[in-house]
Design a protein around this motif. Structure first.
Motif, PDB file in Angstrom:
ATOM      1  N   ASN A 252       0.845  -1.132  -0.042  1.00 28.11           N
ATOM      2  CA  ASN A 252      -0.153   0.119   0.123  1.00 28.11           C
ATOM      3  C   ASN A 252       0.885   1.151   0.014  1.00 28.11           C
ATOM      4  OD1 ASN A 252      -2.363  -1.369   0.045  1.00 28.11           O
ATOM      5  ND2 ASN A 252      -2.794  -1.256   2.111  1.00 28.11           N
TER       6      ASN A 252
ATOM      7  N   GLY B 119       1.222   4.067  -2.686  1.00 30.19           N
ATOM      8  CA  GLY B 119       1.559   5.575  -1.944  1.00 30.19           C
ATOM      9  C   GLY B 119       0.326   6.133  -1.231  1.00 30.19           C
ATOM     10  N   THR B 120      -0.612   5.058  -0.769  1.00 30.13           N
ATOM     11  CA  THR B 120      -1.801   5.534  -0.266  1.00 30.13           C
ATOM     12  C   THR B 120      -2.119   4.543   0.920  1.00 30.13           C
ATOM     13  OG1 THR B 120      -4.148   6.101  -0.331  1.00 30.13           O
ATOM     14  CG2 THR B 120      -3.176   4.728  -1.939  1.00 30.13           C
ATOM     15  N   PRO B 121      -2.853   5.028   2.080  1.00 27.62           N
ATOM     16  CA  PRO B 121      -3.092   6.343   2.572  1.00 27.62           C
ATOM     17  C   PRO B 121      -1.904   6.865   3.403  1.00 27.62           C
ATOM     18  CG  PRO B 121      -4.130   4.873   4.044  1.00 27.62           C
ATOM     19  CD  PRO B 121      -3.352   4.011   2.836  1.00 27.62           C
ATOM     20  N   TYR B 122      -1.060   6.151   3.604  1.00 32.51           N
ATOM     21  CA  TYR B 122       0.134   6.503   4.592  1.00 32.51           C
ATOM     22  C   TYR B 122       1.493   6.523   3.842  1.00 32.51           C
ATOM     23  CZ  TYR B 122      -3.302   6.581   7.989  1.00 32.51           C
ATOM     24  OH  TYR B 122      -4.674   6.812   8.946  1.00 32.51           O
ATOM     25  N   THR B 123       2.450   7.334   4.353  1.00 33.08           N
ATOM     26  CA  THR B 123       3.718   7.116   3.870  1.00 33.08           C
ATOM     27  C   THR B 123       4.504   5.801   4.491  1.00 33.08           C
ATOM     28  OG1 THR B 123       4.907   8.075   5.547  1.00 33.08           O
ATOM     29  CG2 THR B 123       4.099   9.592   3.552  1.00 33.08           C
TER      30      THR B 123
ATOM     31  N   LYS C 194      -7.057   2.537  -5.363  1.00 29.93           N
ATOM     32  CA  LYS C 194      -6.898   3.787  -4.752  1.00 29.93           C
ATOM     33  C   LYS C 194      -7.503   3.874  -3.380  1.00 29.93           C
ATOM     34  CE  LYS C 194      -9.019   4.267  -8.515  1.00 29.93           C
ATOM     35  NZ  LYS C 194      -9.404   4.590  -9.971  1.00 29.93           N
ATOM     36  N   GLU C 195      -7.227   4.977  -2.619  1.00 33.17           N
ATOM     37  CA  GLU C 195      -7.762   5.356  -1.604  1.00 33.17           C
ATOM     38  C   GLU C 195      -9.343   5.881  -1.638  1.00 33.17           C
ATOM     39  OE1 GLU C 195      -7.098   8.011   2.524  1.00 33.17           O
ATOM     40  OE2 GLU C 195      -6.151   8.552   0.527  1.00 33.17           O
TER      41      GLU C 195
ATOM     42  N   LYS D  29     -12.616   7.254   0.659  1.00 28.71           N
ATOM     43  CA  LYS D  29     -13.132   7.554   2.161  1.00 28.71           C
ATOM     44  C   LYS D  29     -13.773   6.498   3.085  1.00 28.71           C
ATOM     45  CE  LYS D  29     -14.645  11.410   0.052  1.00 28.71           C
ATOM     46  NZ  LYS D  29     -15.838  12.068  -0.475  1.00 28.71           N
TER      47      LYS D  29
ATOM     48  N   ARG E 184     -11.576   5.120   5.833  1.00 30.76           N
ATOM     49  CA  ARG E 184     -11.382   6.223   6.778  1.00 30.76           C
ATOM     50  C   ARG E 184     -12.553   6.223   7.815  1.00 30.76           C
ATOM     51  NH1 ARG E 184      -6.291   9.425   6.852  1.00 30.76           N
ATOM     52  NH2 ARG E 184      -5.610   9.411   4.437  1.00 30.76           N
TER      53      ARG E 184
END
Lengths: 187, 187
Positions: free
Chosen positions: A161, A166-170, B113-114, B116, B119
């Protein structure tokens, strides 16, 4: 002798094609074409594509474990948390350098049937970790190999991930939290 | 009023198609065909397919969280480990009953992809957990939401391997070890 050389050639070609195009997209036909051998010759060495995948991934795993344990594998009293941090850093570094490998580990393999290489990986990892840190993982540290297996999958998923999507955290945040989780699990 | 009814209809049709055929395999064209509306009408309600996916998954997540917290959500002093065991049991039960949902959570979404909804899921989960157990997760229990996020992904991945692929471990073994891991992480 000749037999082994040819088997190695097939494995090396497969490894390159797997990394370039993915495991699923690489057919036995393509492999034999690149190797310049008849399809029948392939099946002298391998019963099926899965057997070849298993061998290629076993080879990659052995290299990866070597990379993770550089600097600590000949010590035998590394503090547990220090060993974990070292291994996490090296593993993330390895995945960052070999994104294709991380990608096929995540997509083509873990979603699929069971392969022996994963069990070998866990066995070898446990062996090296126990000898560097000088503990026995199964005696009171981990409930069982199932936990180790879940942690390995968690690690691959979280790195995928962060590094590939590259999402949602580095990857920096993920690395820090992976260390924290593993420290706690190994308490 | 009419507007909301139609938006709900689109979402319900999408939800059914996503579960039947997967998220990737379901096009906006199919959704509007089933709904008996023009494509232009779809775009009055949603800017793109991803926005619809997010809404559908948000709805599923809310139901799933409700299911996980049945019996404990109106208590406020459930012992931490007991709450974890309850939630793990209910979540696994939920995934076993809704294999399609587990499948799309694992394949169509987390590799993508991310969104919502993930979260929101984490926020709501944290809120319900904190009020049932009467603790603050971020104060000394977990380093950060990153850890929670990694644990949620670990959970989905481990359930997927056991329930959908049935390998290498049974859901019973996996459940026991997930509980062990989460108890330790929440210490």
């Amino acid at each position: 002798m000749k037999k082994n050389v040819r088997k190695d050639e097939i494995r090396n070609i497969a490894k390159r094609l797997f990394i370039e195009n993915g495991v699923k997209a690489t057919s036995v036909n393509e492999i034999v074409k690149e190797a310049g051998i008849a399809k029948g010759t392939f099946y002298i060495y391998y019963n099926c594509k899965d057997e070849l995948i298993d061998e290629v991934f076993n080879e990659i795993s052995i290299d990866f474990i070597k990379h993770m344990f550089v600097d600590i594998e000949h010590k035998n009293n590394v503090p547990k948390d220090e060993a974990v941090d070292h291994i996490v850093d090296r593993a993330v570094e390895g995945f960052e350098k070999n994104r294709e490998f991380l990608e096929i580990m995540k997509n083509d393999i873990s979603n699929n049937k069971e392969f022996k290489y994963k069990r070998n990986f866990i066995e070898q990892f446990k062996h090296k970790f126990e000898s560097s840190v000088n503990i026995s993982i199964n005696e009171g540290v981990l409930d069982s190999d199932v936990t180790l297996y879940i942690i390995v999958d968690m690690f691959i998923g979280a790195c995928y991930n962060a590094i590939i999507l590259g999402t949602p955290y580095t990857i920096g945040e993920v690395k820090k939290n992976l260390k924290g989780i593993i420290h706690k699990v190994l308490k």
